[in-house]
Design an enzyme around this catalytic site. Structure first.
Site, PDB file in Angstrom:
ATOM      1  N   SER A   1       0.843  -1.195   0.000  1.00 58.97           N
ATOM      2  CA  SER A   1       0.000   0.000   0.000  1.00 58.97           C
ATOM      3  C   SER A   1       0.883   1.250   0.000  1.00 58.97           C
ATOM      4  O   SER A   1       1.770   1.378  -0.842  1.00 58.97           O
ATOM      5  CB  SER A   1      -0.942  -0.052   1.208  1.00 58.97           C
ATOM      6  OG  SER A   1      -1.948   0.912   1.100  1.00 58.97           O
TER       7      SER A   1
ATOM      8  N   ASP B   1      -8.838  -5.543  -5.462  1.00 59.62           N
ATOM      9  CA  ASP B   1      -8.548  -4.277  -4.791  1.00 59.62           C
ATOM     10  C   ASP B   1      -9.164  -3.151  -5.603  1.00 59.62           C
ATOM     11  O   ASP B   1      -8.817  -2.951  -6.763  1.00 59.62           O
ATOM     12  CB  ASP B   1      -7.033  -4.085  -4.677  1.00 59.62           C
ATOM     13  CG  ASP B   1      -6.632  -2.888  -3.833  1.00 59.62           C
ATOM     14  OD1 ASP B   1      -7.506  -2.076  -3.492  1.00 59.62           O
ATOM     15  OD2 ASP B   1      -5.440  -2.774  -3.513  1.00 59.62           O
TER      16      ASP B   1
ATOM     17  N   HIS C   1      -6.346  -6.185  -1.548  1.00 57.83           N
ATOM     18  CA  HIS C   1      -5.256  -5.291  -1.179  1.00 57.83           C
ATOM     19  C   HIS C   1      -4.088  -6.027  -0.516  1.00 57.83           C
ATOM     20  O   HIS C   1      -2.942  -5.603  -0.631  1.00 57.83           O
ATOM     21  CB  HIS C   1      -5.806  -4.220  -0.235  1.00 57.83           C
ATOM     22  CG  HIS C   1      -4.956  -3.004  -0.106  1.00 57.83           C
ATOM     23  ND1 HIS C   1      -4.765  -2.110  -1.139  1.00 57.83           N
ATOM     24  CD2 HIS C   1      -4.247  -2.503   0.943  1.00 57.83           C
ATOM     25  CE1 HIS C   1      -3.984  -1.114  -0.732  1.00 57.83           C
ATOM     26  NE2 HIS C   1      -3.652  -1.337   0.522  1.00 57.83           N
TER      27      HIS C   1
END
Length: 431
Positions: free
Chosen positions: A167, A353, A410
């Protein structure tokens, strides 16, 4: 990128520079993996102390130096890797302190960093010290950490080093890598730096945002009027980024995300196939209370962390301090790494995601200006088959490789374990 939602206050006390313990750290799990560990703090600038936690690999090797060292950076910005990345993703034990069936420690040496200073067990020993304001400052702190760490652990100077970031941690990893290359060239750091791993990494925000409206509409998640509203906001954020008004762009991006969540009646934007509703938190936030409890009791006591250092799942102050830098892309830095170095850049993205969507990742990869960009455009992706099942698609040109990971959101290491393990073996062990 994880949205910060919790306010954190740290009352800090000066703590030791480093500490080492070769025993299992939590009472009641002795013998689990027989894992040797080390942990401590490094002062990266006056009154700024970064916490690190090293797991030596449990792989069936004669010595741990036969396997690479992976530095793991969490996202947020404001999430400490000592908790989420460690217990909920790639570390040896889960949040219940029982051994995981799958852990990166079983194949690699793993170094978790609570970064930037101010998150997790990292802390400031003076209220006059400022939090980092941008990615370059984050990189400098990380370089200062690594210099001290390698001087105290010389055995890691000669083994392959990889920096992985998930991320927003991926954005940090890019800057860390670039500054590390410069330090190596100047003879300031001795280390066998091999590459970076970018997992659902927030590299170029505009590329992800450009896909929000069409992705939600084509999946049947929103109505046309919602699409039009998102499209109008997207134009606004494009203009702000083109003006390099990244603070305004961040405010508009928050409006876009809120609009998406409201229009979709609360999908989990980190993994759109997870069960959710308008009042539910994203899956990763469901661990917040239990993780805070674990880290501030058993773990803090076992690691002999000062009681005045409060560990928090998310530090909202760090997020706010970086507000003017959140929307700034780091694609130019990646281009420099590709054009000027031979380090490997491993990109992987889960197809479920929404926030850091695979379409956006593919777009910024296609837009990179580097010496093999035309070859990249002409290269087709190939299936990554494991046990007769396609788990991902892979595309590679030179030192750049991109994995589109199926059945993952994610957090690829959690959502598709077979694919993640195969990626690590292919890129870190067998190449």
């Amino acid at each position: 990128m994880f949205k910060a939602i919790a306010f954190t206050s740290l009352c800090v006390l000066v703590y030791g520079i480093s500490k080492r313990n070769t025993n299992i750290f939590v009472e009641g799990v002795k013998g689990v993996g027989g894992t040797e560990q080390a942990w401590g703090h490094v002062t990266v600038r006056p009154h700024a102390h970064m916490f690190w936690w090293l797991y030596y690999t449990t792989a069936n090797v004669s010595h741990f130096t036969e396997r690479p060292l992976i530095i793991w950076l969490q996202g947020g910005p404001g999430m400490p890797s000592s908790g989420y990345g460690n217990f909920l993703e790639i570390g040896l034990l889960n949040i219940n302190l029982t051994e995981k069936d799958h852990s990166w420690v079983k194949h690699f040496n793993i170094l978790f960093l609570d970064n930037p200073v101010g998150v997790g067990f990292s802390y400031f020993s003076s209220s006059s010290v400022k939090m980092v304001q941008n990615n370059k400052e984050i990189g400098r702190d990380l370089i200062n950490f690594l210099k001290t760490f390698l001087s105290e652990h010389e055995e890691f100077q000669k083994i392959p080093l990889y920096i992985f970031g998930e991320s927003y941690g991926g954005k940090m990893a890019v800057e860390f890598a670039y500054q590390l290359v410069q330090e190596i060239r100047r003879g300031e750091v001795t280390v066998h730096f091999k590459g970076i791993g970018l997992g659902d990494a927030y590299i170029s925000p505009i590329h992800y945002i450009l896909n929000y409206g069409s992705l939600a509409l084509n999946l049947g998640l929103i109505e046309k009027k919602d699409f039009n509203e998102i499209s109008n906001l997207t134009e606004d954020v494009k203009v702000a980024i083109e003006r390099r008004d990244f603070l305004a762009a961040s405010d508009i991006e928050a409006k876009i995300t809120d609009t998406v969540i409201k229009a979709t009646q609360g999908i989990d934007v980190y993994n759109i196939v997870l069960k959710s509703n308008i009042s539910a938190l994203p899956r990763f936030l469901s661990y917040q209370d239990s993780c805070n409890q674990l880290m501030n009791t058993k773990i803090k006591e076992s690691l002999n962390i000062s009681a005045d250092i409060e560990w928090n799942f998310i530090n909202d102050d760090i997020y706010s301090a970086l507000q003017g830098d959140l929307m700034r892309p780091v694609t130019g830095t990646i281009e420099a790494l590709l054009n000027e170095t031979d380090i490997k850049i491993i990109v992987y993205n889960g197809v479920f995601d929404f926030l850091v969507n695979t379409a956006g990742t593919a777009m910024w990869l296609d837009d990179l200006k580097w010496n093999r960009s035309s070859e990249w455009q002409e290269t087709n992706k190939q299936p990554l088959e494991i046990d007769m099942v396609n788990e991902a698609y892979v595309k590679q040109v030179g030192n750049l490789v991109f994995y589109t990971v199926l059945r993952a959101g994610h957090s690829v290491p959690v959502d598709n374990i077979p694919a993640m393990e195969e990626i690590l073996k292919r890129e870190l062990l067998y190449s």
